[in-house]
Design an enzyme around this catalytic site. Structure first.
Site, PDB file in Angstrom:
ATOM      1  CD  GLU A 233      25.682 -42.460  -5.060  1.00 33.01           C
ATOM      2  OE1 GLU A 233      26.044 -43.528  -4.704  1.00 33.01           O
ATOM      3  OE2 GLU A 233      25.270 -41.548  -4.550  1.00 33.01           O
TER       4      GLU A 233
ATOM      5  CD  GLU B 129      21.795 -44.119  -4.508  1.00 34.52           C
ATOM      6  OE1 GLU B 129      21.628 -44.089  -3.470  1.00 34.52           O
ATOM      7  OE2 GLU B 129      22.397 -43.274  -5.141  1.00 34.52           O
TER       8      GLU B 129
ATOM      9  CB  CYS C  21      21.244 -45.086   1.790  1.00 36.26           C
ATOM     10  SG  CYS C  21      21.996 -45.367  -0.074  1.00 36.26           S
TER      11      CYS C  21
END
Length: 682
Positions: free
Chosen positions: A327, A343, A418
């Site tokens: 990521e 993300e 998240c």
């Protein structure tokens, strides 16, 4: 740096100290979100959806997925950790944070009582010395596999103990400021005191594996004035690059520490690197600490990193983190479309970082990037229903019968969830990004209809914005001081309205515009001086003074730097701050066969019934077709319809593209046997 007063809220917090202290801080301070009441038709409905749908859904999913149960079992010291990751505690903290901000605007007694109950469960799960981490406390003899046998043992790589603490601190400050209650704040302070007793010079050293504790400690410092919180935040930042266990010669970012931004001291870091969310939380904290300590070397480092990110590692939608593996940021100019990661949490972090950079420097370029993120790469992460999300945000979706690509669909929750809870906490705080002050300078950063009430000197001033932004470039500002007063209004003239697609050469407009932003005061045209991207309006303001700002809202063709190989020979479409994409639903089921030649002329139409209302772009362009015999290809004229990028994937699965080839330079028959595609030069 200016010096300002920090009012220390010691009463009942168990902190000793003076009533008022002087300290260095950001020269520019944001006007609090509670002072700005929105009335617009773009952001206000989204904030209301966040309040009515996203936050309740997040709490419900925290209950249903046993995140709340983890706290209950930790309090009982019995059971087995019931979720997948040791950082799942933070989903509760982040949702409390968002709900607290929301209650400041929309008081809700039932929600308030529910949060009180959650906080009681959090407090019961806290160990006597302040340690709070359900993945260990439930069963200390058998902690989560990522946690290590002892406290903090795996903090650098896996445990997320300090990450949990950071989100606890951020949540606690939001809850305290919104409600005046100290219940969660006292829990946070007890944990922070433990952290400060364990880590520091002559004590334990670690570079937190997933940053945010540094930002959280700064927030606690602002509330309490306790110097240990600030010094420990600085200590964590300076701990980077000291670890001796990494293979410095390895190109593997995990082995050399780059993934954790730990391969070299922060003062020597020159590029945005590693896991994008962790990195941008670190850079936000570096800005905080530089502002609060006057550390010019740290300021120079974060400036250098920001310049690298904006010039070489930022997607045209404002997304960051190109590489799915880890990521993370890739190499300079590594911005692939088919595998873009972007993300949603990284967009949240990027908003935090750019706001801080603006507060340090007062330059509109930081707000230009923040606006790019807000209107594109951030809100693409949440569906229009407020309860479906993207973890990563694609730039291109293509599929075929022989080489099917699994088109992404929005999900209600993720095992690692998240992103939904990060959006829940950012959205209600958005009004706090509209205005900022430095003494008698008032900055207008975002164009959102509403009313703000603030003070300039000792004078009360109200600013009313009226617009239909981002669809219309006509902006009206009414200035209402309680009495005639002198101050300087700094009105942002967006980079895109000054022929600047990005405050770097990473993206440029294909052709310059002959239109310019125009200003009138009380109906009379005025010439203005630009300072750091702001129109400077210094004058004596009277009640009812009206400013009209008109921004050119042309459809602009965006080109990428030639070093971005994936975008060679391609063009993206922008109107105002909004980036556009073509989606299958509007384009005969495909988008990968569309060409946007140089001469394509776009028309705009506002469609109130489409995807909650939006401006669409249309043009007649060539589309590549395979004939019925599958032995010949041709181009046929077709209407291309483009919608704002943020709105894609709200009508089912299918193709989507942001970057369009301008011409056919090759025909590839081998890599896609059952299809023919227009490709750019290799």
């Amino acid at each position: 740096m200016m010096t300002s007063k920090l009012f220390l809220l010691f009463l009942g917090l168990g902190v000793a100290g003076p009533a008022v202290a002087q300290h260095t801080d950001y020269p520019i301070q944001a006007v609090p979100f509670t002072k700005v009441k929105l009335t617009d038709s773009f952001w206000l409905p989204r904030l209301k959806t966040n309040t009515d749908v996203t936050i309740p859904a997040s709490f419900a999913r925290c209950e249903a997925t046993n995140r709340v149960k983890n706290f209950e079992m930790a309090a009982a010291k019995s059971g087995k950790f019931a979720t997948g990751y040791p950082f799942d505690d933070t989903d509760i903290y982040k949702t409390i944070e968002g709900a607290s901000y929301s209650m400041s605007v929309y008081p809700d007694a039932k929600l308030d009582a529910y949060i009180d109950g959650l906080i009681a469960k959090v407090g019961a799960a806290q160990e006597p010395d302040g340690y709070l981490y359900t993945a260990r406390t439930i069963d200390p003899a058998h902690p989560h596999a990522w946690s290590g046998k002892e406290r903090w043992e795996k903090e650098r790589e896996l445990s997320h103990e300090l990450y949990n603490s950071g989100h606890l601190y951020e949540s606690a400050v939001a809850h305290y400021e919104a409600t005046g209650k100290k219940t969660l704040l006292n829990i946070a302070l007890k944990n922070a005191d433990l952290v400060c007793s364990v880590f520091g010079p002559g004590k334990r050293t670690v570079a937190p594996g997933h940053e945010i504790v540094e930002m959280g400690l700064v927030k606690l410092y602002r509330v309490t004035g306790k110097p240990e919180y600030l010094s420990t935040a600085k200590f964590f930042i300076e701990a980077r690059g000291q670890y001796k266990g990494y293979d410095a010669k390895s190109h593997d970012p995990f082995k050399n520490g780059q993934y954790w931004q730990d391969d070299k001291p922060v003062y020597n870091q020159k590029e945005a690197e590693g896991h994008a969310v962790r990195a941008e939380y670190l850079y936000s904290a570096m800005a905080d600490v530089a502002a609060l300590t006057g550390d010019k070397k740290l300021l120079a480092a974060v400036d250098t990193i920001w310049n690298n990110m904006v010039a070489k590692k930022l997607y045209v939608t404002g997304g960051t983190g190109a590489v799915p593996g880890g990521e993370r940021f890739g190499a300079n100019y590594e911005l692939p479309n088919a595998t873009a990661y972007n993300e949603t949490c990284a967009s949240v972090a990027d908003v935090y970082w750019n706001q801080r950079m603006f507060q340090l420097h007062g330059d509109a370029k930081y707000v230009d990037v923040m606006e790019k993120v807000l209107y594109n790469g951030l809100i693409s992460g949440v569906g229009l229903d407020g309860k479906s999300f993207f973890y990563s945000n694609a730039m291109q979706i293509k599929s075929s019968a022989s080489f099917p690509q699994t088109e992404p669909a929005r999900a209600g929750w993720f095992e690692c969830s998240c992103c939904p809870t990060n959006l829940a906490r950012l959205m209600p705080a958005l009004p706090g990004y509209v205005y900022a002050q430095n003494g008698r300078d008032l900055y207008v950063n975002l164009f959102v209809s509403g009313t703000s009430n603030l003070s300039i000197g000792k004078q009360k001033v109200s600013i009313i914005q009226q617009n239909n932004y981002p669809w219309d470039g006509g902006l009206k500002f009414t200035v209402n001081p309680a009495a005639t007063t002198d101050f300087t209004l700094l009105l942002r003239i967006p980079g895109w309205a000054r022929n600047e697609a990005m405050p770097s050469n990473l993206y440029t407009f294909a052709t310059p515009s002959g239109q310019a932003a125009t200003l009138k005061i009380n109906g009379k045209p005025v010439a203005y001086t630009l300072r750091n991207g702001y129109a400077v309006l210094a004058r004596k303001w009277h009640k009812g003074d009206v400013i009209d700002l008109t921004l050119p809202m042309e459809v602009r063709r965006v080109l990428a730097n030639a070093k971005v190989k994936d975008d060679l020979g391609k063009v993206a479409l922008q109107r105002g701050p909004v980036m556009y994409c073509a989606e299958w639903k509007d384009n005969n089921g495909k988008t990968s066969n569309l060409i946007v030649p140089v001469g394509a002329a776009f028309s705009t139409i506002y469609q109130p019934g489409l995807l909650n209302g939006m401006m669409t772009l249309t043009a007649t362009v060539p589309a590549v077709e395979v004939d019925a015999s599958a032995t010949a290809i041709r181009t046929v004229p077709q209407t291309l319809t483009a919608i704002p990028y943020y709105a894609w994937a709200n009508r089912g699965k299918g193709e989507m593209t942001v970057w369009f080839p301008e011409r056919i330079t090759d025909v590839d028959l081998l890599s896609q046997p059952a299809t023919t595609e227009a490709t750019v030069g290799k």
